[in-house]
Every structure is written in structure tokens, then in C-alpha cells.
Write an enzyme that holds these catalytic residues in place. Structure first.
Site, PDB file in Angstrom:
ATOM      1  N   PRO A  96      51.291  68.075  59.662  1.00 13.87           N
ATOM      2  CA  PRO A  96      51.272  66.841  60.447  1.00 13.87           C
ATOM      3  C   PRO A  96      50.443  67.029  61.712  1.00 13.87           C
ATOM      4  CG  PRO A  96      53.248  68.042  60.976  1.00 13.87           C
ATOM      5  CD  PRO A  96      52.500  68.879  59.958  1.00 13.87           C
ATOM      6  N   LYS A 122      45.883  72.172  54.511  1.00 13.18           N
ATOM      7  CA  LYS A 122      45.115  71.001  54.898  1.00 13.18           C
ATOM      8  C   LYS A 122      45.711  70.453  56.188  1.00 13.18           C
ATOM      9  CE  LYS A 122      44.975  66.777  54.687  1.00 13.18           C
ATOM     10  NZ  LYS A 122      44.447  66.001  55.870  1.00 13.18           N
ATOM     11  N   ALA A 130      46.156  67.926  59.448  1.00 13.82           N
ATOM     12  CA  ALA A 130      45.958  66.493  59.666  1.00 13.82           C
ATOM     13  C   ALA A 130      44.566  66.269  60.231  1.00 13.82           C
ATOM     14  CB  ALA A 130      47.014  65.951  60.624  1.00 13.82           C
ATOM     15  N   GLY A 133      43.256  62.612  54.236  1.00 14.03           N
ATOM     16  CA  GLY A 133      44.298  62.610  53.218  1.00 14.03           C
ATOM     17  C   GLY A 133      43.853  62.017  51.900  1.00 14.03           C
ATOM     18  N   CYS A 146      59.701  63.821  64.418  1.00 15.63           N
ATOM     19  CA  CYS A 146      60.406  63.267  63.259  1.00 15.63           C
ATOM     20  C   CYS A 146      61.906  63.171  63.481  1.00 15.63           C
ATOM     21  CB  CYS A 146      60.100  64.099  62.020  1.00 15.63           C
ATOM     22  SG  CYS A 146      60.478  65.855  62.228  1.00 15.63           S
ATOM     23  N   LYS A 162      50.012  50.940  67.373  1.00 13.74           N
ATOM     24  CA  LYS A 162      51.202  50.768  66.536  1.00 13.74           C
ATOM     25  C   LYS A 162      52.465  50.725  67.380  1.00 13.74           C
ATOM     26  CE  LYS A 162      53.676  52.915  62.675  1.00 13.74           C
ATOM     27  NZ  LYS A 162      53.708  54.070  61.725  1.00 13.74           N
ATOM     28  N   GLU A 205      60.728  53.577  61.747  1.00 14.67           N
ATOM     29  CA  GLU A 205      60.347  54.702  62.586  1.00 14.67           C
ATOM     30  C   GLU A 205      59.157  54.316  63.460  1.00 14.67           C
ATOM     31  OE1 GLU A 205      59.871  59.492  62.079  1.00 14.67           O
ATOM     32  OE2 GLU A 205      58.837  58.239  60.613  1.00 14.67           O
ATOM     33  N   ILE A 206      59.350  54.327  64.769  1.00 18.66           N
ATOM     34  CA  ILE A 206      58.315  53.896  65.709  1.00 18.66           C
ATOM     35  C   ILE A 206      57.353  55.025  66.029  1.00 18.66           C
ATOM     36  CG2 ILE A 206      57.893  52.988  68.036  1.00 18.66           C
ATOM     37  CD1 ILE A 206      60.685  51.648  67.843  1.00 18.66           C
TER      38      ILE A 206
END
Length: 486
Positions: A154, A179, A181, A212, A289, A339, A386-387
Site C-alpha cells: 500500500p 509491486k 503502490a 495496478g 486501515c 475524496k 472508509e474515508i
């Protein structure tokens, strides 16, 4: 001063290489939105090369597979030494790339050095069982590494998750393709350089930067990948689970999103509970998270708690993550910035009251004020989704039975907490809370010795603790016929 950017290519077979396509993509600094560097953009062709390197390194006669387990542990410990040596640089690089406070990134990395030591210590502790099977048989089990593992990181803690996932897989004997982010590739590349310096054989650890939908999809669908470990959103996690069964049945470990409840009972000490509750949702600007994004406060102390929570939020110093006096940095990028602001506006529109915060700070970078909502109802958007931002939503409740039902009424189940001085209430909560990580009179209490993972849509599998290597191993049953008579 900006840290030096030393590595921007792909790391495959212990070599720094450009992507096959020659493409690059920019990575930015959340403090001001400026481009830090352009890094090589890997896609399917590069993933194929990386997986092939990892597969060669996993061959039964490879240098890696012929190492004693204790030697694997020694290499992992060497990596831990190098991380400790470079901890200031790695923390600066992480902060510069993802906007986390420099002091917080340094603390996180220091904690992960302990985790590296713990995982190294487990490398030669993998043991099977002897089994009293029926008949004239000698039966036992072998635990063996599953193969090539795809590790997808992440953006909110790339160096931390690199060390957790990579060292876990290596201690088990796997080889890996990482991989990072696309928002935060820089620390994974810096850590790959330390892997090479530590002396790991070529192909054991490979890093492919990319998006991704290209590199990630190619990696999760690759037929030579036996295991996927992913930390990120529920939506992507479900796609990865589908990909894991597309052409071979890959083992999957998913650590996904959360909407974690934190309950404050009437008998809680507000001097302790208020700062814990604030830090539980404002740490890393809410981009965690396990953030306690649903805060339930019992009616007897509700008004006092809200007053103190607002004052605490207003006291938080916002500014450059590199400033040692800063307590609150930026969101990771413009996408997350917009967001989070969108969720704040939706909360207001649906009837929640914003008592403080909720606005952009400054005109450059992606800073949002720590925000406190009250009069939040369980069916509001900010209560359910989830904000991943600095938004504290405070709910009122009357009884423990009521709040337990409300706390569990979610598709998530990553973490949960309670502040109370009643041991019976605490024990009932730990028993009935539907979450993989439950805390009493504390929050974010994680150690190398304890497993971490979620219930329900928050994930599958566990990383951490004594049995963490099992996520990267297969169990083989062996039966040997014995002569009936000597």
C-alpha cells in the site's frame, strides 16, 4: 532539505534495469504537489522477467534453496542491521514520498527493525509433526515454502509493509516479486538496494514499479506465482482473490480496509481516552486501515468528551512533515485529498454537525484540517464507508449491549477498541467484538509476537506472530511403510 533519490529503476535478478517499454511515471511530494522523480514503469513484460528470476532462485538446486534455514535467518538479520543503519534516510524518503510525519516514519521503521529480528529468529524454527498413524507406517509432516510470492504494497506505509511481507516470505524460504503502490515506490527501491547489500542471492527479491491495472494485474494472474499477499482496499482485494483462481489456485493473504469502532464507556478516564481516540483516527492523517473512525461515547460523558475532543483536534499543529514540531501532515495525493473533502461535504449534507476542521489548509499541497463530526447516525455515509482521512465521527450510545450490536453492524472487521475500568465489560467486548485485533484501554498496540489480520471484508489470513510463516508454507504429509517384523 529533500532526501537524495538514489534508485528509480526496476530491481530484477539483483540488477537495476529500465522497463522493457522504456516508460517512466512521476512520483510526487504531498507537501507541495511537486514531482520528486520519474521512476521506471513496469508492465507485463517486466513482471514476466521478475517472476522468471524468482522462479530460478527458488529451484531446488539454487543457492537460496541450498542455504540452511539458520543462514536465511542470518541474512534477514543483516538486512535489519542495514535498515537500522539507514533509518534516518529511509524515514526521510518515506515522509517525502507519502506525507507521513518524519518522526512517525522513523518510529515505524524502528519498530519494524524489531519485527525483522523476530522473523529472522523464526527461520530455523519451522517444524513438522510425527503422527501416530494407523497401521505399520512412519508418518510425519514437512513444512515447505510455497514458491514465488507476489507482494503488493500500500502507499500509506510502503517501507513497513515491505519489511513485514518480504522478511516473512524469506524466512519461510520463498522468493518474491514486490509491486509497490504507484504513489510511493521510492522506499521499496531503497530497501531493495539493502537486500542486495545484505548478500541475498540474485532473484530472491525483485521489485517492479508500475500501476495496478498493468503490473499488478500481470503479477496476480501470473501462472508461476504461488502466493499473493496484498494490503489495500476491499475492492482491489476482491479482484485479487478472483485473479488468484484464474489459471492456478494461488494462496492468498489479504489485509484490507476497515471502519473500526472505538467505544468510550462512562467509567473511562477522559484524560487518557480523549488523546488516544484522537490519535487513533488522526495518525498519518487518517490514512490507516485500523483507524478508529467510528467513535462511540456513552451518554453520561458524551458532552464532556465532545468538548475535550474538539479542543484536542484544534490544538494539533499542521505543517511540513519534516518539521519536528508538526503533528499533522498532508494526504498522500490530490485524488485522496479530493475524496476526503467529498466525504466531509457529504457528512454535512446528510445532517452530521462539523464542530471543527473540514477545510483545506493553505493553497499548495494536500492538507486537510483534523475534523470532528457529532450527531452522526449509523446510516450516514461517513458512518459506513472508509474515508481514509482525518475525520473523527462521534456517536452517542446508552448501553453496552446496544453499542456492541452497533459496533459489529458493519461489513468490516479489522480492529476494535474499548476504554473502560470494568473488567467484565472489557472481557465481554473482547469475546464478542467481530474484529481481528481488539484493544482495551489502548489502541494501535501491535508487536512482532502478535498476529494481525481481519474478519469479514477486512481480509483473509494473518501476518505476524509465531505462526506467521505458515502463510507462506505448504504442509506435506509423508508416510513410510515399515516392515511388519524385524
Amino acid at each position: 532539505m529533500a532526501p537524495q533519490i538514489k534508485y528509480t529503476k526496476l530491481f530484477i535478478d539483483n540488477k537495476w534495469v529500465d522497463s522493457v517499454s522504456g516508460k517512466t511515471f512521476p512520483t510526487t511530494c504531498p507537501h507541495d504537489g511537486s514531482v520528486i522523480a520519474h521512476v521506471s514503469e513496469g508492465d507485463k513484460a517486466d513482471v514476466d522477467l521478475a517472476v522468471a528470476a524468482a522462479k530460478r532462485a527458488f529451484h531446488r538446486n539454487s543457492e537460496w534453496r541450498l542455504l540452511d534455514a539458520s543462514e536465511r535467518g542470518a541474512l534477514i538479520n543483516k538486512l535489519g542491521d542495514l535498515v537500522q543503519r539507514d533509518i534516518q534516510y529511509l524515514a526521510e524518503l518515506e515522509s517525502y514520498n507519502n506525507g507521513g510525519l518524519l518522526s512517525t516514519m522513523r518510529d515505524f521503521l524502528s519498530a519494524q527493525c524489531k519485527n525483522v529480528r523476530y522473523l529472522a529468529s523464526l527461520a530455523d524454527k519451522v517444524q513438522g509433526d510425527t503422527i501416530p498413524a494407523d497401521g505399520e507406517l512412519l508418518s510425519y509432516t514437512l513444512k515447505q515454502p510455497v514458491g514465488v510470492a507476489a507482494l503488493i504494497l500500500p502507499w500509506n506505509g510502503p517501507s513497513i509493509l515491505f519489511l513485514i511481507k518480504v522478511c516473512n516470505a524469506l524466512a519461510a524460504g520463498c522468493t518474491v516479486v514486490v509491486k509497490p503502490a504507484e504513489q510511493t515506490p521510492l522506499t521499496a527501491l531503497a530497501l531493495a538496494a539493502l537486500v542486495a547489500e545484505a548478500g541475498f542471492p540474485k532473484g530472491v527479491v525483485n521489485v517492479v514499479n508500475g500501476y495496478g491495472e498493468t503490473a499488478g494485474v500481470a503479477l496476480t494472474h501470473h501462472p508461476d506465482v504461488a502466493k499473493i499477499s496484498f494490503t489495500g482496499s476491499v475492492e482491489v482485494g476482491k479482484l485479487i482473490q478472483q485473479a488468484a483462481g484464474a489459471n492456478n489456485l494461488k494462496r492468498v493473504c489479504l489485509e484490507l480496509g476497515g471502519k473500526s469502532p472505538l467505544i468510550i464507556m462512562n467509567d473511562a478516564d477522559l484524560n487518557v481516552a480523549v488523546p488516544f481516540a484522537a490519535n487513533a483516527v488522526f495518525l498519518l492523517q487518517g490514512q490507516v486501515c485500523i483507524a478508529a473512525s467510528r467513535l462511540y461515547v456513552q451518554s453520561g460523558i458524551y458532552d464532556k468528551f465532545v468538548e475535550a475532543a474538539v479542543k484536542y483536534a484544534q490544538s494539533i499543529k499542521i505543517g511540513n512533515p519534516a518539521d519536528p514540531t508538526t503533528q499533522h501532515g498532508p494526504q498522500v495525493d490530490e485524488v485522496m485529498f479530493k475524496k476526503v473533502l467529498g466525504y466531509i461535504e457529504k457528512g454535512k449534507k446528510e445532517g452530521a454537525r462539523c464542530l471543527t476542521g473540514g477545510k483545506r489548509v493553505g493553497t499548495t499541497g494536500y492538507y486537510i484540517e483534523p475534523t470532528v463530526f457529532v450527531d452522526v447516525k449509523d446510516d450516514m455515509t461517513i458512518a459506513k464507508e472508509e474515508i481514509f482521512g482525518p475525520v473523527q465521527s462521534i456517536f452517542k450510545f446508552e448501553t453496552f449491549e446496544e453499542v456492541l450490536e452497533r459496533a459489529n453492524n458493519t461489513s468490516y472487521g479489522l480492529a476494535a477498541g474499548i476504554f473502560t475500568n470494568d473488567i467484565n465489560t472489557a472481557l465481554q467486548f473482547t469475546k464478542h467484538a467481530e474484529a481481528g485485533n481488539v484493544w482495551v484501554n489502548t489502541y494501535f498496540a501491535m508487536t512482532p509476537q502478535t498476529p494481525f489480520g481481519g474478519f469479514k471484508d477486512s481480509g483473509i489470513g494473518r501476518e505476524g506472530g509465531l505462526h506467521t510463516l505458515d502463510e507462506y508454507m505448504e504442509v506435506k504429509s509423508v508416510a513410510i511403510a515399515l516392515p511388519k517384523k524385524l
